[in-house]
Design a protein around this motif. Structure first.
Motif, short mmCIF file in Angstrom:
data_model
loop_
_atom_site.label_atom_id
_atom_site.label_comp_id
_atom_site.label_asym_id
_atom_site.label_seq_id
_atom_site.Cartn_x
_atom_site.Cartn_y
_atom_site.Cartn_z
N LYS A 114 -1.37 8.15 -2.46
CA LYS A 114 -1.29 8.97 -3.81
C LYS A 114 -2.06 10.34 -3.52
CE LYS A 114 -5.61 7.45 -5.35
NZ LYS A 114 -6.60 6.81 -6.34
N ASP A 166 -15.08 2.90 -9.63
CA ASP A 166 -14.11 2.96 -8.40
C ASP A 166 -14.05 1.63 -8.15
OD1 ASP A 166 -12.92 3.66 -6.05
OD2 ASP A 166 -14.28 5.07 -5.51
N ASP A 177 -6.57 -2.55 -5.02
CA ASP A 177 -7.15 -1.23 -5.71
C ASP A 177 -6.87 -1.68 -7.31
OD1 ASP A 177 -8.61 0.93 -3.91
OD2 ASP A 177 -6.64 -0.07 -2.93
N ILE A 178 -5.51 -1.91 -7.32
CA ILE A 178 -5.06 -1.99 -8.66
C ILE A 178 -5.35 -3.27 -9.37
CG2 ILE A 178 -2.65 -1.86 -10.23
CD1 ILE A 178 -3.69 0.62 -8.54
N SER A 207 -11.64 6.10 -14.37
CA SER A 207 -11.76 5.20 -13.09
C SER A 207 -10.74 6.05 -12.29
CB SER A 207 -10.82 3.89 -13.52
OG SER A 207 -10.60 3.33 -12.09
N GLU A 208 -10.82 6.03 -10.77
CA GLU A 208 -9.99 6.56 -10.03
C GLU A 208 -8.71 5.99 -10.01
OE1 GLU A 208 -9.70 7.32 -5.01
OE2 GLU A 208 -11.38 5.77 -5.78
N GLU A 209 -8.50 4.74 -10.50
CA GLU A 209 -6.94 4.16 -10.41
C GLU A 209 -6.31 4.07 -11.80
OE1 GLU A 209 -5.91 4.30 -7.56
OE2 GLU A 209 -7.71 3.92 -6.54
N SER A 210 -7.06 4.73 -12.93
CA SER A 210 -6.29 4.72 -14.07
C SER A 210 -5.95 6.09 -14.48
CB SER A 210 -7.60 4.20 -15.27
OG SER A 210 -7.86 2.92 -14.96
N LYS A 215 0.81 -1.27 0.17
CA LYS A 215 -0.13 -0.15 0.18
C LYS A 215 0.92 1.16 -0.08
CE LYS A 215 -0.54 -0.67 4.96
NZ LYS A 215 -1.59 -1.16 6.15
N ASN A 255 -9.05 -2.96 -10.39
CA ASN A 255 -9.20 -1.91 -11.47
C ASN A 255 -8.92 -2.76 -12.89
OD1 ASN A 255 -9.58 0.90 -12.23
ND2 ASN A 255 -7.57 0.56 -13.08
N VAL A 294 -3.91 3.93 -1.34
CA VAL A 294 -3.89 2.86 -2.32
C VAL A 294 -3.25 1.68 -2.32
CG1 VAL A 294 -2.26 3.92 -3.87
CG2 VAL A 294 -4.21 2.73 -5.18
N THR A 332 -11.27 2.51 0.46
CA THR A 332 -10.02 1.96 0.44
C THR A 332 -9.39 2.02 1.91
OG1 THR A 332 -9.07 2.33 -1.82
CG2 THR A 332 -7.53 1.82 -0.11
#
Length: 269
Positions: free
Chosen positions: A42, A93, A52-53, A74-77, A39, A56, A48, A98
């Motif tokens: 960011k 999301d 999460d990744i 996306s929050e993670e892209s 973890k 995603n 994150v 998270t």
């Protein structure tokens, strides 16, 4: 008429794709829950993790391969401005909440919406740990684990059934008496969705929420005979260049109108 029927067919296909994919994503997140995860932070303070990744990546692989012409947010892209020119865009999301997920708490979920021309048309929010799967399609109502649900009726306020930032909820209290507040729900999407089945009478989102926190929950509340908007009553627009939003409120139709009227007479400074 043919165009309408074709669009309905596409949305039916996408609804099945969305439900299957979000269930799969939820199962992946659940399999990694309460395990040792890499973890990091960011931005200023947003946590994150590798979960999460991973979630995603799964969502993106399944949804984008099936709908290559759709936009993606996306929050993670990394944001791709090409989404702004697409009529249909997935807003995602992977794990909403998270911080709670990493702390081993139950209030987190996978949240995905399909947005058409700035408004959500399909939505799924899945909280695997509490076994809550919300689904909504425009004009077809909201279900929770397959059963139709509706927001609680009426306009009265029971503060123990109102969730959100404490200062915001307390601004609704005009009696001067001390009020009992609902326990904090760390996942914003889940907090809003619980309005849809009457678990909460109303829920607030503080400022600085994003499209991916809101889009799925927005449709889920609307299709449960609720309303979600900013404090002036204006609808929320999605898949714009700016994806950050101010203070918002969700509630059943009549209660929402009463809350908006309250803040119209007592606007935020």
């Amino acid at each position: 008429m043919a165009d309408v029927e074709a669009n309905d067919t596409i949305l039916t296909r996408d609804a099945a794709l969305l439900q299957d994919t979000v269930r799969e994503a939820g199962a992946l997140a659940q399999s990694m829950f309460r395990t040792e995860l890499k973890k990091w932070i960011k931005g200023a303070s947003s946590p994150v993790s590798e979960a999460d990744i991973a979630v995603n990546d799964l969502l993106e692989a399944r949804l984008r391969s099936a709908t290559p012409d759709y936009g993606w947010l996306s929050e993670e892209s990394a944001d791709d401005a090409a989404r702004l020119s697409r009529r249909l865009t997935w807003i995602v999301d992977p794990i909403d909440g998270t911080r709670n997920y990493l702390n081993g708490h139950d209030d987190w979920c996978v949240s995905v919406a399909l947005v058409e021309d700035a408004a959500p048309v399909l939505a799924a929010v899945f909280a695997p740990t509490t076994d809550e799967f919300f689904f909504a399609a425009r004009g077809q109502g909201t279900t929770l684990n397959g059963a139709a649900v509706r927001a609680s009726p009426g306009s009265a306020l029971d503060f123990s059934r109102v969730a959100g930032p404490k200062p915001m909820v307390e601004r609704l209290n005009s009696s001067g008496r001390e009020i009992k507040l609902h326990p904090r729900i760390g996942s914003l999407a889940l907090r809003l969705c619980r309005v849809a089945h009457g678990g909460l009478d109303a829920a607030f989102a503080g400022g600085n929420s994003h499209d991916w926190d809101l889009a799925a929950a927005d449709l889920i509340v609307q299709e449960a005979d609720g309303r979600m908007s900013d404090l002036s009553g204006d609808p929320i627009l999605y898949n714009r260049r700016e994806v950050t939003h101010g203070v918002l409120v969700a509630a059943g139709r009549d209660r929402h109108a009463s809350i908006v009227a309250h803040f119209r007479n007592r606007p935020l400074a």
